[in-house]
Motif scaffolding. Structure first.
Motif, PDB file in Angstrom:
ATOM      1  N   ALA A  36       0.799  -1.224   0.000  1.00 38.65           N
ATOM      2  CA  ALA A  36       0.000   0.000   0.000  1.00 38.65           C
ATOM      3  C   ALA A  36       0.835   1.278   0.000  1.00 38.65           C
ATOM      4  O   ALA A  36       0.441   2.283  -0.593  1.00 38.65           O
ATOM      5  CB  ALA A  36      -0.947  -0.007   1.194  1.00 38.65           C
ATOM      6  N   ASP A  37       1.989   1.264   0.642  1.00 37.37           N
ATOM      7  CA  ASP A  37       2.795   2.484   0.758  1.00 37.37           C
ATOM      8  C   ASP A  37       4.029   2.477  -0.137  1.00 37.37           C
ATOM      9  O   ASP A  37       4.902   3.350   0.000  1.00 37.37           O
ATOM     10  CB  ASP A  37       3.209   2.695   2.214  1.00 37.37           C
ATOM     11  CG  ASP A  37       2.010   2.968   3.111  1.00 37.37           C
ATOM     12  OD1 ASP A  37       1.065   3.621   2.640  1.00 37.37           O
ATOM     13  OD2 ASP A  37       2.019   2.522   4.276  1.00 37.37           O
ATOM     14  N   ASP A  38       4.118   1.516  -1.062  1.00 34.11           N
ATOM     15  CA  ASP A  38       5.230   1.513  -2.006  1.00 34.11           C
ATOM     16  C   ASP A  38       5.071   2.665  -2.997  1.00 34.11           C
ATOM     17  O   ASP A  38       4.030   2.816  -3.632  1.00 34.11           O
ATOM     18  CB  ASP A  38       5.289   0.188  -2.769  1.00 34.11           C
ATOM     19  CG  ASP A  38       5.927  -0.923  -1.952  1.00 34.11           C
ATOM     20  OD1 ASP A  38       6.818  -0.632  -1.141  1.00 34.11           O
ATOM     21  OD2 ASP A  38       5.521  -2.092  -2.134  1.00 34.11           O
ATOM     22  N   ILE A  39       6.110   3.446  -3.136  1.00 33.00           N
ATOM     23  CA  ILE A  39       6.078   4.649  -3.971  1.00 33.00           C
ATOM     24  C   ILE A  39       6.740   4.380  -5.313  1.00 33.00           C
ATOM     25  O   ILE A  39       7.792   3.737  -5.386  1.00 33.00           O
ATOM     26  CB  ILE A  39       6.804   5.806  -3.261  1.00 33.00           C
ATOM     27  CG1 ILE A  39       6.036   6.238  -2.005  1.00 33.00           C
ATOM     28  CG2 ILE A  39       7.010   6.992  -4.198  1.00 33.00           C
ATOM     29  CD1 ILE A  39       6.807   7.233  -1.149  1.00 33.00           C
ATOM     30  N   ILE A  40       6.106   4.867  -6.377  1.00 35.97           N
ATOM     31  CA  ILE A  40       6.808   4.960  -7.652  1.00 35.97           C
ATOM     32  C   ILE A  40       7.048   6.435  -7.955  1.00 35.97           C
ATOM     33  O   ILE A  40       6.217   7.286  -7.656  1.00 35.97           O
ATOM     34  CB  ILE A  40       6.056   4.298  -8.828  1.00 35.97           C
ATOM     35  CG1 ILE A  40       4.681   4.914  -9.037  1.00 35.97           C
ATOM     36  CG2 ILE A  40       5.973   2.808  -8.670  1.00 35.97           C
ATOM     37  CD1 ILE A  40       4.067   4.513 -10.357  1.00 35.97           C
ATOM     38  N   LYS A  41       8.198   6.696  -8.534  1.00 35.53           N
ATOM     39  CA  LYS A  41       8.533   8.046  -8.970  1.00 35.53           C
ATOM     40  C   LYS A  41       8.112   8.215 -10.433  1.00 35.53           C
ATOM     41  O   LYS A  41       8.241   7.302 -11.239  1.00 35.53           O
ATOM     42  CB  LYS A  41      10.036   8.299  -8.835  1.00 35.53           C
ATOM     43  CG  LYS A  41      10.574   8.124  -7.425  1.00 35.53           C
ATOM     44  CD  LYS A  41      10.081   9.211  -6.484  1.00 35.53           C
ATOM     45  CE  LYS A  41      10.776   9.110  -5.134  1.00 35.53           C
ATOM     46  NZ  LYS A  41      10.340  10.179  -4.208  1.00 35.53           N
ATOM     47  N   ILE A  42       7.620   9.385 -10.749  1.00 36.81           N
ATOM     48  CA  ILE A  42       7.203   9.717 -12.111  1.00 36.81           C
ATOM     49  C   ILE A  42       8.224  10.672 -12.692  1.00 36.81           C
ATOM     50  O   ILE A  42       8.609  11.660 -12.048  1.00 36.81           O
ATOM     51  CB  ILE A  42       5.805  10.338 -12.092  1.00 36.81           C
ATOM     52  CG1 ILE A  42       4.776   9.283 -11.680  1.00 36.81           C
ATOM     53  CG2 ILE A  42       5.442  10.960 -13.443  1.00 36.81           C
ATOM     54  CD1 ILE A  42       3.464   9.855 -11.254  1.00 36.81           C
ATOM     55  N   GLY A  43       8.679  10.380 -13.910  1.00 32.41           N
ATOM     56  CA  GLY A  43       9.710  11.205 -14.501  1.00 32.41           C
ATOM     57  C   GLY A  43       9.562  11.380 -15.987  1.00 32.41           C
ATOM     58  O   GLY A  43       8.707  10.773 -16.634  1.00 32.41           O
ATOM     59  N   LEU A  44      10.428  12.234 -16.524  1.00 30.45           N
ATOM     60  CA  LEU A  44      10.416  12.592 -17.934  1.00 30.45           C
ATOM     61  C   LEU A  44      11.821  12.438 -18.495  1.00 30.45           C
ATOM     62  O   LEU A  44      12.795  12.879 -17.880  1.00 30.45           O
ATOM     63  CB  LEU A  44       9.947  14.040 -18.095  1.00 30.45           C
ATOM     64  CG  LEU A  44       9.544  14.490 -19.494  1.00 30.45           C
ATOM     65  CD1 LEU A  44       8.260  13.793 -19.924  1.00 30.45           C
ATOM     66  CD2 LEU A  44       9.347  16.001 -19.518  1.00 30.45           C
ATOM     67  N   ILE A  45      11.909  11.826 -19.668  1.00 32.26           N
ATOM     68  CA  ILE A  45      13.198  11.599 -20.333  1.00 32.26           C
ATOM     69  C   ILE A  45      13.282  12.497 -21.554  1.00 32.26           C
ATOM     70  O   ILE A  45      12.359  12.520 -22.383  1.00 32.26           O
ATOM     71  CB  ILE A  45      13.332  10.125 -20.755  1.00 32.26           C
ATOM     72  CG1 ILE A  45      13.231   9.219 -19.527  1.00 32.26           C
ATOM     73  CG2 ILE A  45      14.636   9.879 -21.504  1.00 32.26           C
ATOM     74  CD1 ILE A  45      12.696   7.853 -19.834  1.00 32.26           C
ATOM     75  N   ASP A  46      14.375  13.229 -21.659  1.00 29.57           N
ATOM     76  CA  ASP A  46      14.597  14.135 -22.792  1.00 29.57           C
ATOM     77  C   ASP A  46      15.487  13.427 -23.806  1.00 29.57           C
ATOM     78  O   ASP A  46      16.688  13.253 -23.587  1.00 29.57           O
ATOM     79  CB  ASP A  46      15.256  15.428 -22.308  1.00 29.57           C
ATOM     80  CG  ASP A  46      15.407  16.468 -23.406  1.00 29.57           C
ATOM     81  OD1 ASP A  46      15.165  16.129 -24.585  1.00 29.57           O
ATOM     82  OD2 ASP A  46      15.765  17.611 -23.081  1.00 29.57           O
ATOM     83  N   LEU A  47      14.913  13.014 -24.917  1.00 28.74           N
ATOM     84  CA  LEU A  47      15.671  12.284 -25.935  1.00 28.74           C
ATOM     85  C   LEU A  47      16.695  13.160 -26.630  1.00 28.74           C
ATOM     86  O   LEU A  47      17.594  12.650 -27.299  1.00 28.74           O
ATOM     87  CB  LEU A  47      14.714  11.702 -26.983  1.00 28.74           C
ATOM     88  CG  LEU A  47      13.661  10.720 -26.466  1.00 28.74           C
ATOM     89  CD1 LEU A  47      12.803  10.215 -27.632  1.00 28.74           C
ATOM     90  CD2 LEU A  47      14.312   9.541 -25.746  1.00 28.74           C
ATOM     91  N   GLU A  48      16.578  14.484 -26.476  1.00 30.05           N
ATOM     92  CA  GLU A  48      17.513  15.407 -27.128  1.00 30.05           C
ATOM     93  C   GLU A  48      18.578  15.931 -26.163  1.00 30.05           C
ATOM     94  O   GLU A  48      19.359  16.807 -26.528  1.00 30.05           O
ATOM     95  CB  GLU A  48      16.734  16.584 -27.723  1.00 30.05           C
ATOM     96  CG  GLU A  48      15.741  16.176 -28.804  1.00 30.05           C
ATOM     97  CD  GLU A  48      16.418  15.665 -30.063  1.00 30.05           C
ATOM     98  OE1 GLU A  48      17.542  16.104 -30.347  1.00 30.05           O
ATOM     99  OE2 GLU A  48      15.825  14.823 -30.753  1.00 30.05           O
ATOM    100  N   ASP A  49      18.591  15.413 -24.938  1.00 35.60           N
ATOM    101  CA  ASP A  49      19.573  15.871 -23.957  1.00 35.60           C
ATOM    102  C   ASP A  49      20.150  14.658 -23.227  1.00 35.60           C
ATOM    103  O   ASP A  49      20.040  14.521 -22.017  1.00 35.60           O
ATOM    104  CB  ASP A  49      18.928  16.850 -22.973  1.00 35.60           C
ATOM    105  CG  ASP A  49      19.942  17.500 -22.033  1.00 35.60           C
ATOM    106  OD1 ASP A  49      21.169  17.331 -22.250  1.00 35.60           O
ATOM    107  OD2 ASP A  49      19.511  18.161 -21.073  1.00 35.60           O
ATOM    108  N   ASN A  50      20.759  13.780 -24.001  1.00 35.22           N
ATOM    109  CA  ASN A  50      21.420  12.596 -23.449  1.00 35.22           C
ATOM    110  C   ASN A  50      20.490  11.757 -22.570  1.00 35.22           C
ATOM    111  O   ASN A  50      20.909  11.178 -21.570  1.00 35.22           O
ATOM    112  CB  ASN A  50      22.669  12.998 -22.652  1.00 35.22           C
ATOM    113  CG  ASN A  50      23.746  13.587 -23.544  1.00 35.22           C
ATOM    114  OD1 ASN A  50      24.212  12.916 -24.470  1.00 35.22           O
ATOM    115  ND2 ASN A  50      24.112  14.821 -23.287  1.00 35.22           N
ATOM    116  N   ASP A  51      19.228  11.702 -22.968  1.00 39.56           N
ATOM    117  CA  ASP A  51      18.225  10.913 -22.242  1.00 39.56           C
ATOM    118  C   ASP A  51      18.165  11.302 -20.768  1.00 39.56           C
ATOM    119  O   ASP A  51      18.031  10.457 -19.882  1.00 39.56           O
ATOM    120  CB  ASP A  51      18.506   9.406 -22.395  1.00 39.56           C
ATOM    121  CG  ASP A  51      18.479   8.961 -23.838  1.00 39.56           C
ATOM    122  OD1 ASP A  51      17.748   9.579 -24.634  1.00 39.56           O
ATOM    123  OD2 ASP A  51      19.183   7.986 -24.172  1.00 39.56           O
TER     124      ASP A  51
END
Length: 422
Positions: free
Chosen positions: A79-94
């Motif tokens: 119930a308390d396991d956290i996932i982080k949400i993120g963004l990958i920039d394919l034009e800046d070395n991922d």
């Protein structure tokens, strides 16, 4: 491009649409040379993935890719396991930029993270807030966010409406697709009147039950009906024009097995059609507002699972697509223009290779775009299906797959030469 501001969010500058080669890592042939160039765009020690194949993972410019991050694998989320949400920039070395987090997620579909259709900088995902599941909406350009007091599943093409099943019930009947933390209040009711499919207004936050489980259990014939079957909904998807949506009506038998009907309805829950009534329906995609490509069996002389085209009407079977060529068990999408079908396979052979592939509709030709090994420990609820997702410009396919000793990671495949050379 995106810049991190002091609040930890991203800001979208005017250069985001001008994609240049500067800062773009080369797509290297990690796989044998007969496959398109591929690179891994996330890295350990944490594990990254996106989830289902029918969500918008890429932004409209095809430069920015959404992903989720966890510190563990090979067990059910608690119930308390956290996932982080993120963004990958394919034009800046991922480059990975963390945006937020969630405690309402599963291994197969994550937290329903996706770009909002028609928006260049707004994303949404599901979360848990106290005694309810909710939907978070974030503008990654301004950092402004708000909360909708109801979770979502599929978003309409205009980005204003969503439809959703009851994730509490799914967690009860199909681990790996619901969310932990809240119990199904109707667990002892086989077909409750109080839950089913909800329509959610993403502008006002209002939600309404539009098809109850009690209602759907009374519509048409339930194949192989018997006492004790427990009804639920899963896998919803709006049509390309937003005028209808698909849902899978499933029922679980006391022994744990299940059968499925594919239904469609208007966004208000009216005009329900049982497109696949025989109990065998699986992965699907809209080809256009009138037609659905779905996996089924016992149609047109094929007793095995295959890919069939249906008209959006009761018992709408039309024809089989790609018999013996297009895999009958993978996750289907049409690339823009409907000339190509993107699909994958479950693990094949002793080597347990998963094979994403493209199918050219007119010629009937299949082109495999990679082979990815799935170790045996990735099984059941925490398996890693590749779930291929395409970029809006049809240049890239992104998949989930374990990589070396780093666990599940996101892989980017450049399919531009395949598409343009055929």
């Amino acid at each position: 491009m995106f810049h991190v501001n002091r609040r930890g969010f991203l800001q979208l500058g005017l250069a985001s649409a001008a994609l240049s080669a500067a800062g773009r890592p080369a797509l290297t042939a990690d796989k044998p040379s007969q496959y398109p160039p591929t690179r891994v765009i996330t890295k350990g020690p944490r594990h990254h993935w996106f989830g289902y194949y029918d969500k918008l993972q890429f932004d409209p410019s095809s430069r920015f890719v959404l992903g989720m991050e966890v510190p563990f694998e090979h067990r059910s989320p608690e119930a308390d396991d956290i996932i982080k949400i993120g963004l990958i920039d394919l034009e800046d070395n991922d480059r990975w930029t963390e945006l937020d987090q969630s405690i309402a997620w599963n291994w197969q579909q994550g937290c329903m993270l996706q770009w909002i259709p028609g928006e260049k900088s707004k994303i949404l995902w599901n979360d848990r807030d106290g005694d309810r599941f909710v939907c978070r909406i974030l503008d990654v350009e301004t950092g402004n966010g708000r909360t909708i007091p109801h979770p979502i599943y599929s978003v309409s093409p205009d980005g204003k409406t969503a439809v959703t099943p009851d994730f509490r019930r799914i967690a009860d009947v199909r681990p790996g697709y619901g969310y932990t933390g809240l119990k199904d209040p109707f667990t002892d009711d086989l077909a409750p009147e109080e839950t089913g499919i909800f329509r959610v207004d993403l502008e006002t936050g209002e939600s309404k039950l539009i098809i109850s489980l009690a209602d759907i259990a009374k519509i048409g014939e339930i194949p192989k009906a018997q006492p004790g079957i427990k009804h639920y909904f899963n896998h919803l998807l709006f049509s390309p024009n937003g005028e209808r949506f698909i849902a899978l009506h499933r029922w679980r038998y006391p022994n744990g097995s299940r059968l499925t009907r594919l239904i469609t309805a208007k966004p208000d829950g009216s005009d329900i059609r049982v497109v696949i009534p025989n109990g065998y329906a699986s992965h699907f995609i809209w080809r256009d507002p009138q037609h659905i490509l779905s996996q089924s069996k016992n149609y047109l002389g094929n007793s095995n699972w295959g890919d069939f085209l249906f008209e959006d009407k009761d018992n709408g079977i039309l024809e089989e697509i790609g018999h013996g060529v297009l895999d009958g068990g993978g996750h289907l999408s049409y690339l823009p223009g409907n000339e190509w079908i993107l699909n994958d396979t479950y693990p094949k052979g002793a080597e347990r290779m998963q094979i994403p592939h493209l199918y050219h509709v007119e010629s009937g030709k299949r082109i495999d775009i990679g082979k990815f090994h799935l170790p045996k420990e990735y099984t059941g609820e925490w398996r890693v299906d590749t779930h291929p997702r395409f970029s809006p410009n049809s240049q890239y396919v992104c998949i989930d797959s374990p990589y070396q000793n780093q666990g599940r990671q996101l892989h980017l495949i450049d399919i531009s030469e395949v598409i343009h050379s055929s």
